[in-house]
Design a protein around this motif. Structure first.
Motif, PDB file in Angstrom:
ATOM      1  N   PHE A  21      -4.276  13.334   1.596  1.00  0.00           N
ATOM      2  CA  PHE A  21      -5.277  13.832   2.571  1.00  0.00           C
ATOM      3  C   PHE A  21      -4.953  15.128   3.461  1.00  0.00           C
ATOM      4  O   PHE A  21      -5.573  16.168   3.469  1.00  0.00           O
ATOM      5  CB  PHE A  21      -5.673  12.881   3.647  1.00  0.00           C
ATOM      6  CG  PHE A  21      -6.878  13.165   4.541  1.00  0.00           C
ATOM      7  CD1 PHE A  21      -8.290  13.124   4.123  1.00  0.00           C
ATOM      8  CD2 PHE A  21      -6.463  13.834   5.887  1.00  0.00           C
ATOM      9  CE1 PHE A  21      -9.055  13.486   4.763  1.00  0.00           C
ATOM     10  CE2 PHE A  21      -7.416  14.050   6.574  1.00  0.00           C
ATOM     11  CZ  PHE A  21      -8.783  14.165   6.231  1.00  0.00           C
ATOM     12  N   PHE A  57      -8.178  10.668  10.199  1.00  0.00           N
ATOM     13  CA  PHE A  57      -7.725   9.863   9.217  1.00  0.00           C
ATOM     14  C   PHE A  57      -6.681   9.039   9.554  1.00  0.00           C
ATOM     15  O   PHE A  57      -6.528   7.786   9.194  1.00  0.00           O
ATOM     16  CB  PHE A  57      -7.338  11.003   8.150  1.00  0.00           C
ATOM     17  CG  PHE A  57      -7.035  10.249   6.873  1.00  0.00           C
ATOM     18  CD1 PHE A  57      -7.939  10.140   5.865  1.00  0.00           C
ATOM     19  CD2 PHE A  57      -5.601   9.923   6.629  1.00  0.00           C
ATOM     20  CE1 PHE A  57      -7.803   9.636   4.843  1.00  0.00           C
ATOM     21  CE2 PHE A  57      -5.302   9.406   5.288  1.00  0.00           C
ATOM     22  CZ  PHE A  57      -6.263   9.128   4.432  1.00  0.00           C
ATOM     23  N   SER A  86      -6.660   5.215   9.198  1.00  0.00           N
ATOM     24  CA  SER A  86      -5.413   4.487   8.157  1.00  0.00           C
ATOM     25  C   SER A  86      -4.889   3.248   9.097  1.00  0.00           C
ATOM     26  O   SER A  86      -4.726   2.221   8.539  1.00  0.00           O
ATOM     27  CB  SER A  86      -4.699   5.490   7.455  1.00  0.00           C
ATOM     28  OG  SER A  86      -3.841   5.941   8.563  1.00  0.00           O
ATOM     29  N   LEU A  92      -7.172   0.223   0.538  1.00  0.00           N
ATOM     30  CA  LEU A  92      -6.775   0.944   1.732  1.00  0.00           C
ATOM     31  C   LEU A  92      -7.485   2.010   1.758  1.00  0.00           C
ATOM     32  O   LEU A  92      -8.376   2.436   2.703  1.00  0.00           O
ATOM     33  CB  LEU A  92      -5.286   1.259   1.931  1.00  0.00           C
ATOM     34  CG  LEU A  92      -4.856   2.201   3.004  1.00  0.00           C
ATOM     35  CD1 LEU A  92      -5.027   1.476   4.143  1.00  0.00           C
ATOM     36  CD2 LEU A  92      -3.340   2.478   2.691  1.00  0.00           C
ATOM     37  N   ARG A  93      -7.819   3.119   0.732  1.00  0.00           N
ATOM     38  CA  ARG A  93      -8.398   4.031   0.731  1.00  0.00           C
ATOM     39  C   ARG A  93     -10.014   4.035   1.011  1.00  0.00           C
ATOM     40  O   ARG A  93     -10.677   4.729   1.674  1.00  0.00           O
ATOM     41  CB  ARG A  93      -8.275   4.733  -0.690  1.00  0.00           C
ATOM     42  CG  ARG A  93      -6.979   5.414  -0.724  1.00  0.00           C
ATOM     43  CD  ARG A  93      -6.531   5.864  -2.088  1.00  0.00           C
ATOM     44  NE  ARG A  93      -5.230   6.607  -2.034  1.00  0.00           N
ATOM     45  CZ  ARG A  93      -4.330   6.406  -3.173  1.00  0.00           C
ATOM     46  NH1 ARG A  93      -5.223   6.207  -4.655  1.00  0.00           N
ATOM     47  NH2 ARG A  93      -3.294   7.069  -3.339  1.00  0.00           N
ATOM     48  N   VAL A 146       0.981  -1.116  -0.127  1.00  0.00           N
ATOM     49  CA  VAL A 146      -0.016   0.007  -0.109  1.00  0.00           C
ATOM     50  C   VAL A 146       0.706   1.233   0.077  1.00  0.00           C
ATOM     51  O   VAL A 146       2.017   1.272   0.635  1.00  0.00           O
ATOM     52  CB  VAL A 146      -0.965   0.097   1.427  1.00  0.00           C
ATOM     53  CG1 VAL A 146      -1.995  -1.098   1.072  1.00  0.00           C
ATOM     54  CG2 VAL A 146      -0.219  -0.221   2.530  1.00  0.00           C
ATOM     55  N   THR A 175      -3.544  -0.129  -2.634  1.00  0.00           N
ATOM     56  CA  THR A 175      -3.823   1.083  -1.905  1.00  0.00           C
ATOM     57  C   THR A 175      -5.300   1.631  -2.335  1.00  0.00           C
ATOM     58  O   THR A 175      -5.819   2.046  -1.387  1.00  0.00           O
ATOM     59  CB  THR A 175      -3.135   2.236  -2.846  1.00  0.00           C
ATOM     60  OG1 THR A 175      -1.587   1.776  -2.499  1.00  0.00           O
ATOM     61  CG2 THR A 175      -3.215   3.358  -2.220  1.00  0.00           C
ATOM     62  N   ASP A 176      -5.804   1.134  -3.214  1.00  0.00           N
ATOM     63  CA  ASP A 176      -7.210   1.476  -3.548  1.00  0.00           C
ATOM     64  C   ASP A 176      -8.163   0.739  -2.429  1.00  0.00           C
ATOM     65  O   ASP A 176      -8.989   1.337  -1.701  1.00  0.00           O
ATOM     66  CB  ASP A 176      -7.703   0.924  -4.700  1.00  0.00           C
ATOM     67  CG  ASP A 176      -7.017   1.876  -6.101  1.00  0.00           C
ATOM     68  OD1 ASP A 176      -6.752   3.061  -5.522  1.00  0.00           O
ATOM     69  OD2 ASP A 176      -7.187   1.402  -7.084  1.00  0.00           O
ATOM     70  N   GLU A 226       1.840   8.280   0.508  1.00  0.00           N
ATOM     71  CA  GLU A 226       1.285   8.867  -0.476  1.00  0.00           C
ATOM     72  C   GLU A 226      -0.465   9.241  -0.140  1.00  0.00           C
ATOM     73  O   GLU A 226      -0.891  10.376  -0.269  1.00  0.00           O
ATOM     74  CB  GLU A 226       0.984   8.238  -1.753  1.00  0.00           C
ATOM     75  CG  GLU A 226       0.366   8.762  -2.859  1.00  0.00           C
ATOM     76  CD  GLU A 226       0.317   7.954  -4.264  1.00  0.00           C
ATOM     77  OE1 GLU A 226      -0.558   7.671  -4.924  1.00  0.00           O
ATOM     78  OE2 GLU A 226       1.592   7.515  -4.563  1.00  0.00           O
ATOM     79  N   THR A 227      -1.028   8.217   0.533  1.00  0.00           N
ATOM     80  CA  THR A 227      -2.643   8.426   0.812  1.00  0.00           C
ATOM     81  C   THR A 227      -2.597   9.443   1.997  1.00  0.00           C
ATOM     82  O   THR A 227      -3.398  10.480   2.016  1.00  0.00           O
ATOM     83  CB  THR A 227      -2.907   7.101   1.229  1.00  0.00           C
ATOM     84  OG1 THR A 227      -2.713   6.362   0.044  1.00  0.00           O
ATOM     85  CG2 THR A 227      -4.451   7.093   1.544  1.00  0.00           C
ATOM     86  N   ILE A 244     -10.565   3.005   4.785  1.00  0.00           N
ATOM     87  CA  ILE A 244     -10.309   4.335   5.434  1.00  0.00           C
ATOM     88  C   ILE A 244     -11.666   5.160   5.455  1.00  0.00           C
ATOM     89  O   ILE A 244     -12.132   5.700   6.328  1.00  0.00           O
ATOM     90  CB  ILE A 244      -9.102   5.130   5.073  1.00  0.00           C
ATOM     91  CG1 ILE A 244      -7.924   4.510   5.450  1.00  0.00           C
ATOM     92  CG2 ILE A 244      -9.122   6.683   5.746  1.00  0.00           C
ATOM     93  CD1 ILE A 244      -6.647   5.156   4.879  1.00  0.00           C
ATOM     94  N   ALA A 245     -12.040   5.450   4.102  1.00  0.00           N
ATOM     95  CA  ALA A 245     -13.420   6.021   3.757  1.00  0.00           C
ATOM     96  C   ALA A 245     -14.548   5.555   4.534  1.00  0.00           C
ATOM     97  O   ALA A 245     -15.190   6.183   5.435  1.00  0.00           O
ATOM     98  CB  ALA A 245     -13.671   6.318   2.165  1.00  0.00           C
TER      99      ALA A 245
END
Length: 114
Positions: free
Chosen positions: A43, A64, A68, A100-101, A34, A97-98, A38-39, A104-105
């Motif tokens: 944010f 956030f 995460s 993970l995002r 991940v 990573t997608d 960058e993520t 988190i969302a």
């Protein structure tokens, strides 16, 4: 001689059975990466650009970061190994990573930041 061959065949069969049992009973590991830095940076940058109350913005960034951390922990279950992509030098591990995002969302949407 026949007796030795019989014992040898039995030992080989037992070893093979033990190997098959171990292979079937152990969960397979999956390694994913991940891009966590960058993520998080994306944010934080978005929060910095917004004309928001600094205390509220700081609270959202903290929420956030907690979300995460929980998302990475969730992803690292059932034999799955999550590596921070920025720390991986080489390899062909899939990028999650997608996922993970999305996690988190989902946590932020559920009020998981409190």
């Amino acid at each position: 001689m026949l007796r030795i061959l019989g014992v040898l065949a039995l030992v080989v069969a037992l070893l093979w059975a033990a190997w098959v049992s171990r292979e079937l009973s152990e969960p397979r590991q999956q390694i994913v990466t991940v891009r966590l830095a960058e993520t998080i940076a994306a944010f934080v940058d978005a929060e910095a650009r917004g004309a928001q109350d600094p205390e509220a913005s700081q609270a959202r960034v903290l929420a956030f970061l907690h979300a995460s951390e929980r998302a990475v922990a969730e992803m690292g279950t059932d034999g799955r190994v999550v590596l921070v992509g920025e720390a991986v030098l080489a390899g062909d591990a899939p990028d999650a990573t997608d996922e993970l995002r999305a996690r988190i969302a989902r946590q932020l949407g559920q009020g998981g930041g409190q």
